[in-house]
Structures are given as structure tokens and as C-alpha cells.
Design an enzyme around this catalytic site. Structure first.
Site, PDB file in Angstrom:
ATOM      1  N   SER A  21       0.836  -1.216   0.000  1.00  0.00           N
ATOM      2  CA  SER A  21       0.000   0.000   0.000  1.00  0.00           C
ATOM      3  C   SER A  21       0.868   1.263   0.000  1.00  0.00           C
ATOM      4  CB  SER A  21      -0.984   0.004   1.174  1.00  0.00           C
ATOM      5  OG  SER A  21      -0.336   0.309   2.384  1.00  0.00           O
ATOM      6  N   MET A  95      10.835  -6.700   4.527  1.00  0.00           N
ATOM      7  CA  MET A  95      11.051  -7.439   5.769  1.00  0.00           C
ATOM      8  C   MET A  95      12.397  -8.168   5.836  1.00  0.00           C
ATOM      9  SD  MET A  95       8.400  -6.384   7.151  1.00  0.00           S
ATOM     10  CE  MET A  95       8.246  -7.210   8.710  1.00  0.00           C
ATOM     11  N   ASN A 112      13.460   4.542   4.952  1.00  0.00           N
ATOM     12  CA  ASN A 112      12.502   3.519   5.353  1.00  0.00           C
ATOM     13  C   ASN A 112      11.361   4.191   6.109  1.00  0.00           C
ATOM     14  OD1 ASN A 112      11.488   0.859   5.973  1.00  0.00           O
ATOM     15  ND2 ASN A 112      12.331   1.081   8.027  1.00  0.00           N
ATOM     16  N   HIS A 114       8.721   3.385   9.177  1.00  0.00           N
ATOM     17  CA  HIS A 114       8.579   2.434  10.288  1.00  0.00           C
ATOM     18  C   HIS A 114       7.326   2.775  11.082  1.00  0.00           C
ATOM     19  CE1 HIS A 114       9.936  -0.499  13.201  1.00  0.00           C
ATOM     20  NE2 HIS A 114       9.669   0.376  14.152  1.00  0.00           N
ATOM     21  N   ASP A 150      16.575   0.300  12.321  1.00  0.00           N
ATOM     22  CA  ASP A 150      15.665   1.400  12.684  1.00  0.00           C
ATOM     23  C   ASP A 150      16.337   2.473  13.536  1.00  0.00           C
ATOM     24  OD1 ASP A 150      13.614   0.094  11.286  1.00  0.00           O
ATOM     25  OD2 ASP A 150      12.980  -1.022  13.048  1.00  0.00           O
TER      26      ASP A 150
END
Length: 192
Positions: A21, A95, A112, A114, A150
Site C-alpha cells: 500500500s 522485511m 525507510n 517504520h 531502525d
């Protein structure tokens, strides 16, 4: 920071593993006149990723490489990125963790999204952790990708209120709506 050169859009690859999405949203964003990026390649580690249908729908090249052997997969991907002259990478529900060497080759040019307010709740199950800890606020973060999971420099974050009735699923839906606004805004911020 990456600077926009002239009026040409930056050739971008989007890496996905699932429904796509955010990918679909980024494709729509790339089509608007003042978008700094064009999406020229969709990469997935999952041949069954539903998001791959957007490569056919929008006639964008796609590549699928299983990460059974990450080193082989990354070498293959880097060769394709070079061949396609890709200058920027957006991870959107990808992933797999990319190696330090891979990231170094695209240093400052991989971002990215998150589904938490980093540095809180790195990794997986972010919505469940937020609810379990009785947080009042959750959200999403767009950040530069570094070798530490992250942990890269934050570009933009968006807060989302957690209601008493929220479940991990309902919270995920609320945050995803915000992700769709935040990702394009973060890209504009990088290139403007």
C-alpha cells in the site's frame, strides 16, 4: 542530504515484501508534477508479495530475489540498481535487513518508513507493544537507513492517538493512513 539536480526526477527503487500500500501511494506521488522522484524499479524478496501487482498495473520493472543467500541476492540487486541507474531507494514494508556493505553503497540514499515513533519500538510488533505498554500515542517515522536496525537519522514523524478501544489491527490501520501522507512529505523534505 540528496540534492535535486536540474528538473530530472531521481530514479528510485522501492523494496517491498507484502501488500504494497505504501508502494502504490509512492507510485501515485511520483506521477505528480512536483514530485522529485520517478519509480523505475520495484524489488521484492517475496514472489507472492501482493504489491508486485502494481509493477504490472503501472508498467514498472520488477525484480524478485529470495534472500536464502543474502550475499548473492544483494550482489544481484546492486548489479540491477547500477544497470537501471537507480539513485535512491525507498523501503516500504521490506522485511529483510540489508547488509552493512549494501547500505554503505547507498549511504544517505536509502530511507525507510517504520510504524512507530522511533526510537521507540524498533523492529516488529510495534502496535502490540504500544498497546501493551498503555501508550497514549503511537505513530510512524521516516528515517535514513543505517547498518543499525531502525536507528538512522529521523526525517519526519507523525503521531497518532491510541484510543482505549484500539487493537493492534485497528491501530495499524490508523497509522497506515498517516504513513501514506508522511512518506511523500519526507521525500519532498529530503529533495527540497
Amino acid at each position: 542530504m540528496v540534492k535535486l539536480t536540474g528538473l530530472k526526477k531521481i530514479k528510485t527503487a522501492v523494496f517491498i515484501s507484502g501488500a504494497g500500500s505504501n508502494l502504490k501511494n509512492l507510485i501515485k506521488f511520483s506521477k505528480i508534477k512536483n514530485s522529485p522522484i520517478s519509480i523505475d524499479l520495484i524489488f521484492s524478496n517475496n514472489s507472492k508479495a501482493k504489491g508486485l501487482r502494481f509493477s504490472r498495473q503501472f508498467k514498472i520493472k520488477e525484480n524478485v530475489s529470495s534472500f536464502k543467500n543474502p550475499k548473492v541476492a544483494e550482489t544481484k540487486i546492486l548489479n540491477i540498481l547500477k544497470k537501471e541507474n537507480i539513485k535512491f531507494i525507498c523501503l516500504a514494508g521490506f522485511m529483510k535487513v540489508l547488509s552493512k556493505d549494501f547500505i554503505k553503497k547507498f549511504s544517505g540514499r536509502i530511507i525507510n518508513i517504520h510504524p512507530s515513533l522511533l526510537p521507540k519500538y524498533k523492529g516488529l510488533d510495534t502496535h502490540m507493544k504500544a498497546i501493551k505498554n498503555r501508550d497514549k500515542i503511537a505513530g510512524c517515522t521516516v528515517h535514513f537507513v543505517t547498518a543499525k536496525l531502525d536507528s538512522g537519522k529521523i526525517i519526519l514523524r507523525k503521531e497518532v492517538k491510541i484510543s482505549k478501544r484500539d487493537t493492534p489491527t485497528s491501530l495499524a490501520k490508523k497509522i497506515l493512513k498517516e504513513e501514506h501522507k508522511l512518506y511523500p512529505a519526507a521525500i519532498k523534505k529530503i529533495f527540497n
